[in-house]
Design a protein around this motif. Structure first.
Motif, PDB file in Angstrom:
ATOM      1  N   UNK A 172       0.817  -1.207   0.000  1.00  0.00           N
ATOM      2  CA  UNK A 172       0.000   0.000   0.000  1.00  0.00           C
ATOM      3  C   UNK A 172       0.855   1.263   0.000  1.00  0.00           C
ATOM      4  N   UNK A 173       2.103   1.166   0.462  1.00  0.00           N
ATOM      5  CA  UNK A 173       3.023   2.294   0.298  1.00  0.00           C
ATOM      6  C   UNK A 173       3.247   2.559  -1.188  1.00  0.00           C
ATOM      7  N   UNK A 174       3.416   1.497  -1.964  1.00  0.00           N
ATOM      8  CA  UNK A 174       3.573   1.640  -3.410  1.00  0.00           C
ATOM      9  C   UNK A 174       2.323   2.255  -4.033  1.00  0.00           C
ATOM     10  N   UNK A 175       1.144   1.767  -3.603  1.00  0.00           N
ATOM     11  CA  UNK A 175      -0.103   2.291  -4.158  1.00  0.00           C
ATOM     12  C   UNK A 175      -0.295   3.754  -3.779  1.00  0.00           C
ATOM     13  N   UNK A 176       0.163   4.144  -2.605  1.00  0.00           N
ATOM     14  CA  UNK A 176       0.056   5.540  -2.192  1.00  0.00           C
ATOM     15  C   UNK A 176       0.924   6.428  -3.083  1.00  0.00           C
ATOM     16  N   UNK A 177       2.113   5.930  -3.444  1.00  0.00           N
ATOM     17  CA  UNK A 177       2.965   6.669  -4.370  1.00  0.00           C
ATOM     18  C   UNK A 177       2.271   6.847  -5.718  1.00  0.00           C
ATOM     19  N   UNK A 178       1.618   5.771  -6.205  1.00  0.00           N
ATOM     20  CA  UNK A 178       0.868   5.874  -7.451  1.00  0.00           C
ATOM     21  C   UNK A 178      -0.281   6.860  -7.317  1.00  0.00           C
ATOM     22  N   UNK A 179      -0.961   6.820  -6.187  1.00  0.00           N
ATOM     23  CA  UNK A 179      -2.071   7.744  -5.936  1.00  0.00           C
ATOM     24  C   UNK A 179      -1.591   9.188  -6.056  1.00  0.00           C
TER      25      UNK A 179
END
Length: 382
Positions: A172-179
């Motif tokens: 979810x850290x990765x997804x937050x970066x994408x967000x």
């Protein structure tokens, strides 16, 4: 946008260390307790209002019978109702949403204040209330019930995703970066992210039933412990109809083959889950044969696990949502992004960004299955 209509999970279950209760669990328990108090107060208002209706306006009684619904209960064997897709005419193509226990708690507090105001006003006029005024209070009550259902949905959504974030923070850290990249508004960045998220990890059990230059039919065996044959037929029709595409002279489709498995065969060494029991979905799904997908129950909200299963929750599920979740079974990830912020003792703020793209995996509420989906699957099978 339905907060419940677009879930595709990688990890569902989080096991806390012995003796430690996670902040997101404590915050959720507190908000849910406040919500149940609100529901109890709404039930008392219903009883008072209905008593007055029976005495002062009995002609309205036939249309005022239902108490506020009980909070959503999820568990093994509980099936959703399959409903038509929601209208989305006024939705923006790109939308950002955030959910958290503080936001949900504020919603509960606001509804509690509305209910208190309405109940106090009703108590003042009840002795001499007229049928016209009673009708107005019935409408107020129905609005409160509708909002109660919405809060219940927020609670289940928070439970599901807060636990998922706690279980797999690096993902979810990765997804937050994408967000954060996507909300920057850079079109090239958005398209690059979409290209990455759109590459399917096609499972080996997907086969080709018909493969001609102008016709492709994919065969997907699906194991299920659901015994309701009519329900399974409805699921099959809903998904196959959505995953039927004609582009120019080419025709694409799915052929779902349900294979029923008794729960006693899944748990030969122990007693399997009973209806209503909580289920460790990852463990439960691992008991099914691996040469097919899985359709099972026991989720808080309907969601798909990439390349493996669809788990059904008890809440209403739309045809398009079923098609979206089955897309996960075929290997597709979500075409939208879900990140988070750590709120400390209040758990997490869940950040959800819907995509400007209109395909079924990017826009599960109004998206379409495209021939591109089938071509990507075929590429993945080669």
């Amino acid at each position: 946008m339905s907060i419940l209509s677009s879930i595709g999970l990688f990890w569902l279950l989080w096991t806390p260390q012995a003796g430690i209760t996670a902040a997101h669990v404590v915050a959720g328990d507190r908000v849910e307790a406040e919500f149940r108090d609100h529901r109890a107060n709404l039930d008392r208002f219903f009883v008072s209002l209905r008593t007055t209706v029976a005495r002062r306006a009995p002609e309205l009684l036939a249309t005022f019978q239902d108490p506020p619904p009980e909070p959503v209960v999820f568990g093994y064997g509980l099936l959703p109702r399959i409903v038509d897709d929601f209208s989305s005419e006024n939705e923006a193509p790109v939308s950002s949403f955030s959910y958290s226990w503080p936001i949900t708690g504020e919603y509960v507090d606001g509804e509690a204040q509305k209910l208190q105001r309405v109940a106090e006003e009703f108590e003042k006029v009840a002795p001499n209330v007229t049928p016209d005024v009673i009708q107005e209070f019935i409408l107020e009550y129905r609005t409160l019930v509708r909002n109660q259902r919405t809060i219940d949905g927020y609670i289940q959504y928070n439970r599901l995703w807060q636990r998922a974030i706690a279980r797999d923070r690096p993902r979810f850290d990765q997804m937050t970066t994408l967000y954060e990249l996507m909300i920057s508004g850079d079109r090239d960045t958005t398209e690059a992210i979409q290209a990455v998220l759109g590459v399917p990890e096609v499972p080996l059990f997907v086969g080709v039933e018909g493969y001609l230059p102008d016709a492709i039919v994919l065969r997907v065996p699906v194991y299920t412990d659901i015994g309701d044959v009519t329900f399974l037929r409805n699921v099959e029709n809903a998904i196959e109809n959505m995953w039927r595409v004609q582009e120019a002279e080419a025709v694409y489709g799915l052929d779902i083959e349900f294979r029923q498995v008794d729960v006693t065969d899944l748990y030969p060494e122990t007693v399997g889950p009973e209806p209503g029991d909580p289920v460790d979905l990852l463990s439960h799904a691992s008991r099914f044969p691996e040469d097919g997908a899985v359709l099972t129950t026991g989720a808080e909200a309907t969601h798909g696990f990439v390349g493996r299963y669809v788990a059904l929750g008890p809440g209403d599920v739309t045809v398009r949502t079923l098609a979206h979740e089955f897309g996960h079974v075929l290997g597709f990830r979500d075409g939208y992004v879900r990140g988070y912020r750590d709120l400390g003792e209040s758990g997490f703020e869940i950040l959800e960004l819907t995509s400007a793209f209109d395909d079924i995996m990017s826009a599960p509420r109004e998206g379409r299955v495209l021939g591109t989906h089938f071509r990507l699957i075929m590429d993945g099978l080669r």
